[in-house]
Every structure is written in C-alpha cells, then in structure tokens.
Design an enzyme around this catalytic site. Structure first.
Site, PDB file in Angstrom:
ATOM      1  N   HIS A 133      35.857  37.688  21.069  1.00 15.57           N
ATOM      2  CA  HIS A 133      35.961  36.570  21.991  1.00 15.57           C
ATOM      3  C   HIS A 133      37.181  35.697  21.667  1.00 15.57           C
ATOM      4  O   HIS A 133      37.364  35.172  20.441  1.00 15.57           O
ATOM      5  CB  HIS A 133      34.590  35.764  21.799  1.00 15.57           C
ATOM      6  CG  HIS A 133      34.369  34.741  22.962  1.00 15.57           C
ATOM      7  ND1 HIS A 133      34.112  35.110  24.101  1.00 15.57           N
ATOM      8  CD2 HIS A 133      34.805  33.521  22.854  1.00 15.57           C
ATOM      9  CE1 HIS A 133      33.860  33.758  25.073  1.00 15.57           C
ATOM     10  NE2 HIS A 133      34.528  32.951  24.078  1.00 15.57           N
ATOM     11  N   GLY A 191      32.534  24.940  16.321  1.00 13.94           N
ATOM     12  CA  GLY A 191      31.843  24.087  15.411  1.00 13.94           C
ATOM     13  C   GLY A 191      30.842  22.985  15.639  1.00 13.94           C
ATOM     14  O   GLY A 191      30.489  22.314  15.060  1.00 13.94           O
ATOM     15  N   ASP A 225      27.524  30.671  24.668  1.00 15.51           N
ATOM     16  CA  ASP A 225      28.751  30.063  23.656  1.00 15.51           C
ATOM     17  C   ASP A 225      28.528  28.893  23.445  1.00 15.51           C
ATOM     18  O   ASP A 225      28.792  27.964  24.314  1.00 15.51           O
ATOM     19  CB  ASP A 225      30.088  30.562  24.424  1.00 15.51           C
ATOM     20  CG  ASP A 225      31.197  30.277  23.758  1.00 15.51           C
ATOM     21  OD1 ASP A 225      31.245  29.946  22.422  1.00 15.51           O
ATOM     22  OD2 ASP A 225      32.432  30.544  24.089  1.00 15.51           O
ATOM     23  N   SER A 279      33.971  34.765  17.618  1.00 17.20           N
ATOM     24  CA  SER A 279      35.157  34.094  18.311  1.00 17.20           C
ATOM     25  C   SER A 279      36.190  33.875  17.497  1.00 17.20           C
ATOM     26  O   SER A 279      35.912  33.287  16.537  1.00 17.20           O
ATOM     27  CB  SER A 279      34.473  32.477  18.874  1.00 17.20           C
ATOM     28  OG  SER A 279      35.654  31.646  19.215  1.00 17.20           O
ATOM     29  N   MET A 293      39.558  28.445  29.637  1.00  9.72           N
ATOM     30  CA  MET A 293      39.304  27.268  29.592  1.00  9.72           C
ATOM     31  C   MET A 293      40.480  26.571  30.094  1.00  9.72           C
ATOM     32  O   MET A 293      41.141  25.823  29.262  1.00  9.72           O
ATOM     33  CB  MET A 293      38.885  26.589  28.435  1.00  9.72           C
ATOM     34  CG  MET A 293      37.422  27.138  27.800  1.00  9.72           C
ATOM     35  SD  MET A 293      36.607  26.644  26.262  1.00  9.72           S
ATOM     36  CE  MET A 293      37.205  28.170  25.381  1.00  9.72           C
ATOM     37  N   HIS A 344      38.029  33.905  27.034  1.00  7.38           N
ATOM     38  CA  HIS A 344      37.304  32.742  28.136  1.00  7.38           C
ATOM     39  C   HIS A 344      38.552  31.841  28.355  1.00  7.38           C
ATOM     40  O   HIS A 344      39.179  31.263  27.538  1.00  7.38           O
ATOM     41  CB  HIS A 344      36.410  32.320  26.971  1.00  7.38           C
ATOM     42  CG  HIS A 344      35.658  31.171  27.481  1.00  7.38           C
ATOM     43  ND1 HIS A 344      34.906  30.206  26.599  1.00  7.38           N
ATOM     44  CD2 HIS A 344      35.605  30.631  28.663  1.00  7.38           C
ATOM     45  CE1 HIS A 344      34.516  29.399  27.498  1.00  7.38           C
ATOM     46  NE2 HIS A 344      34.884  29.292  28.562  1.00  7.38           N
ATOM     47  N   GLY A 358      36.035  23.367  24.433  1.00  7.96           N
ATOM     48  CA  GLY A 358      37.153  22.554  23.848  1.00  7.96           C
ATOM     49  C   GLY A 358      37.285  22.906  22.398  1.00  7.96           C
ATOM     50  O   GLY A 358      38.354  22.750  21.917  1.00  7.96           O
ATOM     51  N   MET A 398      27.612  27.787  28.945  1.00  2.33           N
ATOM     52  CA  MET A 398      28.012  26.816  27.780  1.00  2.33           C
ATOM     53  C   MET A 398      27.049  26.178  27.334  1.00  2.33           C
ATOM     54  O   MET A 398      26.465  25.564  27.847  1.00  2.33           O
ATOM     55  CB  MET A 398      29.248  26.271  28.119  1.00  2.33           C
ATOM     56  CG  MET A 398      30.645  26.610  28.522  1.00  2.33           C
ATOM     57  SD  MET A 398      31.244  27.834  27.023  1.00  2.33           S
ATOM     58  CE  MET A 398      31.686  26.384  25.859  1.00  2.33           C
ATOM     59  N   GLY A 444      30.949  31.824  16.292  1.00  2.04           N
ATOM     60  CA  GLY A 444      32.327  31.442  15.715  1.00  2.04           C
ATOM     61  C   GLY A 444      32.272  31.224  14.321  1.00  2.04           C
ATOM     62  O   GLY A 444      32.444  32.363  13.498  1.00  2.04           O
ATOM     63  N   SER A 445      31.769  29.861  13.884  1.00  3.56           N
ATOM     64  CA  SER A 445      31.696  29.710  12.400  1.00  3.56           C
ATOM     65  C   SER A 445      30.550  30.436  11.965  1.00  3.56           C
ATOM     66  O   SER A 445      30.633  30.594  10.622  1.00  3.56           O
ATOM     67  CB  SER A 445      31.618  28.042  12.335  1.00  3.56           C
ATOM     68  OG  SER A 445      30.405  27.649  13.112  1.00  3.56           O
ATOM     69  N   MET A 478      42.774  27.891  25.638  1.00  3.49           N
ATOM     70  CA  MET A 478      42.729  26.628  25.917  1.00  3.49           C
ATOM     71  C   MET A 478      43.925  25.936  26.276  1.00  3.49           C
ATOM     72  O   MET A 478      44.784  26.202  25.568  1.00  3.49           O
ATOM     73  CB  MET A 478      42.154  25.611  24.984  1.00  3.49           C
ATOM     74  CG  MET A 478      40.695  26.202  24.572  1.00  3.49           C
ATOM     75  SD  MET A 478      39.864  24.938  23.376  1.00  3.49           S
ATOM     76  CE  MET A 478      38.747  26.060  22.509  1.00  3.49           C
TER      77      MET A 478
END
Length: 233
Positions: free
Chosen positions: A31, A143, A173, A8, A66, A64, A140, A135, A195-196, A35
């Site tokens: 990804h 982390g 995700d 991500s 959102m 994605h 939003g 999800m 992601g992280s 948002m």
C-alpha cells in the site's frame, strides 16, 4: 471473501524503501500513500517513487491517492506501475470517468471515503469500481487510533455490495492491528491496510501472516465453515 493484507509503506523507513518493500513480499499488495499537502495536511511521495518501487519489488502496488485533482493524476500512477489506484470520492470531479480510465489502462479502480462521507450516496457508482476503501481514521497521517464508529459503515458498504451482486473488494485503512482487524473482518472487510502493525513489528513478514490469520478466522464465511452444515443453512 479472500483475506488480503496490504502493508503501508508510509510506516516504513523512507531512507531504505526498496529493502522495506522486500521484507513484506509475502503480502498481497504494498500500500502506497500518496499525499499532496493540499487534500490532506501531509506530503509524501509521487509518481517517480512509485515507479522506482515497482522496479524494486514483485509485490503489486496499491496506490491510495490522497490528493487534489485525482482525475488528472490517477492514470499516471497506472502508467508508473500501480496495479490498483484509489481516488477519494471527495476529490474526484468525474469519478465514473476516472474509474473507467484507470481500468482501461489495466489497473483496478477503487474509491475511498473519509470517515464523515456516507457510502449510500455513491451506491450507483459501485458497479464501476473494483474496490471501496472505508477510511477508519482521518486520512493524512499514519499511527492514528482506529475509529470504532466506522464499523457500521463497513457493514453498510458490504450490504450494498451484496445487494448488487458485485464481486468487489472492501478495504479498510487506519488503525488496523491485531486488536482491531477481527472487528473489521466481522463487519465485512476483506482487504486490510496495516502500517505500524507491520513495520513496527520485530518481524514484519510474521506480522503480515498473523494479521491474515486473525482476519480469516473472523470472516463470516470462516465462522460458518467452523460451525458446520447445521448452522450454515
């Protein structure tokens, strides 16, 4: 199920996105979290940045959305270069029409569900999709801690996909890491957004491969192969 790892970009350094995209070019998809500060309480990037990212990497983009009004904006992300576009079930006014339009423009169509949204009420829509995203955190922000209570929902989604004989992907995700990816794979997921766990690692490319290996070993197919013919029947 072929395991896919999608780093991500939300967890990357936004001041050097092109470079950050290149360090994970061994991944299956990149990804991209879009948002709008309306559907979710955060604001990230939009169509122009997606278009620029598409020119900066050979890794296909998994967008994605959102956002509110994905019916209007979804097709524009295909035109910007996305190979897969995910809209939220909670935001789409006409999900079947939107999925068909995304597919008609040449991208994979995916539908995402927030943690509190059940999959069963969307069972009839599954044939219109290429992927479902469950999800495993509230959308939003990156982390967040993985929500174990989503594992039954992942299993149920895989059951419905199998029930209809569909060859579609099941993505997760949120909080995906070396300590959670095996549980997701065991439950039936085959596409993992991290992601992280990737961009927070000293070597992001190595982190991608480590996550891929963990997920592969945890998938039901891999376990049956290791057990041998006697238990595979």
């Amino acid at each position: 199920m072929a395991v896919q790892i999608n780093p991500s970009i939300l967890s990357a350094d936004f001041s050097r996105l092109a470079e950050e995209a290149k360090v994970v070019e061994g991944a299956d998809w990149l990804h991209v979290d879009v948002m709008d500060n309306h559907f979710v309480p955060n604001l990230t990037l939009g169509v122009p940045v997606v278009e620029a990212l598409g020119k900066a990497t050979d890794t296909p983009l998994d967008c994605h959305l959102m956002i509110e009004d994905p019916d209007r904006w979804g097709p524009q992300y295909v035109e910007a270069g996305a190979g897969s576009v995910t809209f939220h079930a909670e935001a789409a006014a006409a999900p079947v029409r939107l999925a068909r339009e995304i597919r008609a423009k040449g991208a994979r169509a995916s539908m995402a569900l927030k943690p509190a949204t059940p999959i069963d009420q969307y069972e009839d829509l599954l044939p219109e999709l290429d992927m479902v995203l469950v999800m495993t955190v509230e959308p939003g922000f990156g982390g967040q801690a993985f929500l174990d209570i989503m594992l039954p929902k992942i299993r149920r989604t895989r059951e419905l996909i199998s029930k209809h004989g569909l060859e579609m992907w099941l993505q997760v995700d949120g909080g995906v890491s070396a300590s959670t990816i095996e549980r997701c794979a065991e439950a039936g997921a085959d596409v993992f957004v991290a992601g992280s766990a990737v961009y927070g690692a000293q070597d992001p490319a190595k982190a991608v491969e480590e996550l891929r290996g963990l997920a592969r070993q945890a998938t039901p197919i891999a376990r049956r192969a290791e057990d041998g013919p006697a238990t595979a029947r």
